[in-house]
Design a protein around this motif. Structure first.
Motif, PDB file in Angstrom:
ATOM      1  N   LYS A   1     -17.380 -14.753   2.991  1.00 40.22           N
ATOM      2  CA  LYS A   1     -18.175 -13.628   3.483  1.00 40.22           C
ATOM      3  C   LYS A   1     -19.637 -13.781   3.090  1.00 40.22           C
ATOM      4  CE  LYS A   1     -14.617 -10.025   3.593  1.00 40.22           C
ATOM      5  NZ  LYS A   1     -14.197  -8.714   3.028  1.00 40.22           N
ATOM      6  N   ARG A   2     -19.874 -14.192   1.843  1.00 43.01           N
ATOM      7  CA  ARG A   2     -21.250 -14.363   1.381  1.00 43.01           C
ATOM      8  C   ARG A   2     -21.980 -15.407   2.211  1.00 43.01           C
ATOM      9  NH1 ARG A   2     -22.787 -12.391  -3.617  1.00 43.01           N
ATOM     10  NH2 ARG A   2     -24.344 -14.054  -3.765  1.00 43.01           N
ATOM     11  N   VAL A   3     -21.308 -16.507   2.495  1.00 42.70           N
ATOM     12  CA  VAL A   3     -21.943 -17.581   3.257  1.00 42.70           C
ATOM     13  C   VAL A   3     -22.224 -17.139   4.685  1.00 42.70           C
ATOM     14  CG1 VAL A   3     -21.617 -19.890   4.198  1.00 42.70           C
ATOM     15  CG2 VAL A   3     -20.973 -19.419   1.828  1.00 42.70           C
TER      16      VAL A   3
ATOM     17  N   GLY B   1     -19.729  -8.887   0.939  1.00 41.58           N
ATOM     18  CA  GLY B   1     -19.888 -10.057   0.093  1.00 41.58           C
ATOM     19  C   GLY B   1     -21.187 -10.115  -0.669  1.00 41.58           C
ATOM     20  N   HIS B   2     -22.120  -9.214  -0.366  1.00 45.13           N
ATOM     21  CA  HIS B   2     -23.430  -9.235  -1.025  1.00 45.13           C
ATOM     22  C   HIS B   2     -23.762  -7.946  -1.750  1.00 45.13           C
ATOM     23  CE1 HIS B   2     -25.041 -13.059   0.707  1.00 45.13           C
ATOM     24  NE2 HIS B   2     -24.120 -12.799   1.609  1.00 45.13           N
ATOM     25  N   GLY B   3     -23.083  -6.861  -1.436  1.00 46.36           N
ATOM     26  CA  GLY B   3     -23.388  -5.583  -2.049  1.00 46.36           C
ATOM     27  C   GLY B   3     -24.294  -4.751  -1.170  1.00 46.36           C
ATOM     28  N   GLY B   4     -25.296  -4.128  -1.778  1.00 43.45           N
ATOM     29  CA  GLY B   4     -26.197  -3.263  -1.034  1.00 43.45           C
ATOM     30  C   GLY B   4     -27.503  -3.943  -0.659  1.00 43.45           C
ATOM     31  N   ILE B   5     -28.349  -3.179   0.029  1.00 42.28           N
ATOM     32  CA  ILE B   5     -29.655  -3.695   0.444  1.00 42.28           C
ATOM     33  C   ILE B   5     -30.508  -4.055  -0.773  1.00 42.28           C
ATOM     34  CG2 ILE B   5     -31.858  -3.016   1.465  1.00 42.28           C
ATOM     35  CD1 ILE B   5     -29.919  -3.813   3.556  1.00 42.28           C
TER      36      ILE B   5
END
Length: 403
Positions: free
Chosen positions: A111-113, A372-376
């Motif tokens: 997801k992060r990628v 996969g990254h969290g918030g803004i």
């Protein structure tokens, strides 16, 4: 869990059968005789209990299990002699848990990628386009980030030691923060607008019902500064610095329909170098920390190490120097190194500041908007201070904007 139980024997063959959970103990009361008990288990597979001299079996499906004790005695009505009981103890394995954890980590990395590449490509296109497209996109990011900031302020970890601003005030501040990049594009400066917005918000807090608190005022004004005013400098850097970067070879080959060489301004080149340097700093710091990290950098963010910070600094400077050669801006090697240093320390400070806010709030991520990254704020914390410092560096320290 036992999912099926079948028996072909008559009741005289098995007078009592007990199955308990979680120990899963199987007991057949009566003196025992020759009996072989087999237990097969594989991670996420089926197990089967087989009684060779009996006529029943137990089949079950269990994704994971703890210690299991299986005891069986055969019926003496079948065979008269008594032999020792075969007892098989199977101790639970963590293979299933490890496999599930590895699968979860792999899914999170995917997801992060995927989302990281999507965000990177989209952001690159927005930066190249510039103008109102860049400003509107930044306004949307600012609005989402300011909403996350005020939710952090209202979290239990922070609100237990202070009085957060009323919810209607935080919502109005989020809208004001989102309008700041657009005012910057339209007016070319933001100082008067920020001062006016701060005055209105302060009066609203002071005139509210109940007892106004200084913590409400301080957290709100800092939100205007942190979430709205500082990010607006990216608009000043990208859109308001229209001096052409005449020396860059990329502009000479840029299509006329997309603006030609005039499209490649000092603001565009500086923005690309600054953003690329921040990405390089984060990447090198992560890789260096994983490979060599030993000494913690600060208690604010325990996972950051001095080794990772040094790797990030070197990566940031190297990227700044390399891109300065490609774009032929800035023309001085010393200026390129200085620009890389500034980008690194501004991004590191922004990252640590957001980590401090999250630590006080007692949360891991500022939000969950980006899978996969969290918030803004988790993705843009390194850019909040960088735009203002990069603009100040280019406009005040580089003669003729580095051309």
């Amino acid at each position: 869990m036992i999912t099926s139980l079948s028996s072909m024997a008559t009741p005289s063959y098995c007078d009592a059968l007990t199955v308990t959970n979680p120990s899963k103990t199987l007991i057949s009361f009566r003196p025992s005789t020759n009996l072989t008990l087999k237990f097969f288990h594989a991670s996420k597979a089926r197990g089967f209990l087989q009684f060779n001299n009996a006529r029943f079996g137990i089949r079950y499906i269990s994704p994971k299990f703890s210690t299991q004790t299986l005891v069986a005695r055969a019926d003496a009505n079948l065979i008269g002699d008594e032999d020792p009981v075969d007892v098989i103890k199977v101790h639970g394995s963590s293979e299933t848990d490890d496999g599930s954890e590895e699968q979860k980590k792999s899914s999170q990395l995917s997801k992060r990628v995927v989302f990281g590449l999507g965000i990177g490509i989209t952001a690159g296109g927005v930066v190249l386009t510039g103008g109102w497209v860049f400003s509107v996109a930044l306004a949307a990011v600012v609005f989402a980030g300011s909403r996350e900031y005020f939710e952090l302020v209202r979290s239990r970890g922070i609100s237990s030691g202070m009085t957060p601003p009323p919810r209607y005030v935080s919502r109005v501040c989020s809208v004001i923060c989102a309008l700041m990049p657009l005012f910057t594009l339209y007016k070319g400066q933001i100082d008067v607008s920020v001062a006016s917005a701060a005055f209105v918000v302060a009066m609203a807090l002071l005139l509210q019902r109940g007892n106004p608190r200084f913590s409400q005022l301080s957290s709100t004004i800092f939100g205007l500064f942190y979430c709205g005013y500082l990010p607006s400098f990216w608009v000043k850097l990208r859109c308001c610095m229209q001096a052409p970067a005449l020396n860059t070879g990329v502009g000479a080959t840029w299509p006329i329909l997309l603006g030609g060489q005039a499209h490649w301004t000092v603001g565009l080149v500086a923005t690309l170098i600054s953003i690329s340097s921040i990405i390089a700093a984060d990447t090198f710091a992560f890789a260096g920390g994983k490979a060599f990290g030993r000494i913690p950098l600060t208690s604010i963010s325990p996972k950051k190490t001095w080794e990772g910070a040094i790797a990030g600094l070197l990566g940031c400077i190297a990227t700044s120097v390399l891109l300065s050669k490609i774009f032929s801006w800035p023309t001085s090697m010393l200026s390129a190194i200085g620009f890389g240093l500034l980008n690194f320390f501004a991004s590191l400070f922004g990252d640590l500041l957001e980590s401090m806010i999250k630590r006080d709030a007692g949360v891991k991520d500022s939000g969950s908007l980006i899978p996969g990254h969290g918030g803004i704020l988790d993705r843009t914390d390194s850019y909040i201070f960088t735009g203002a410092l990069a603009y100040a560096f280019v406009s005040n320290l580089l003669p003729l904007y580095g051309v």
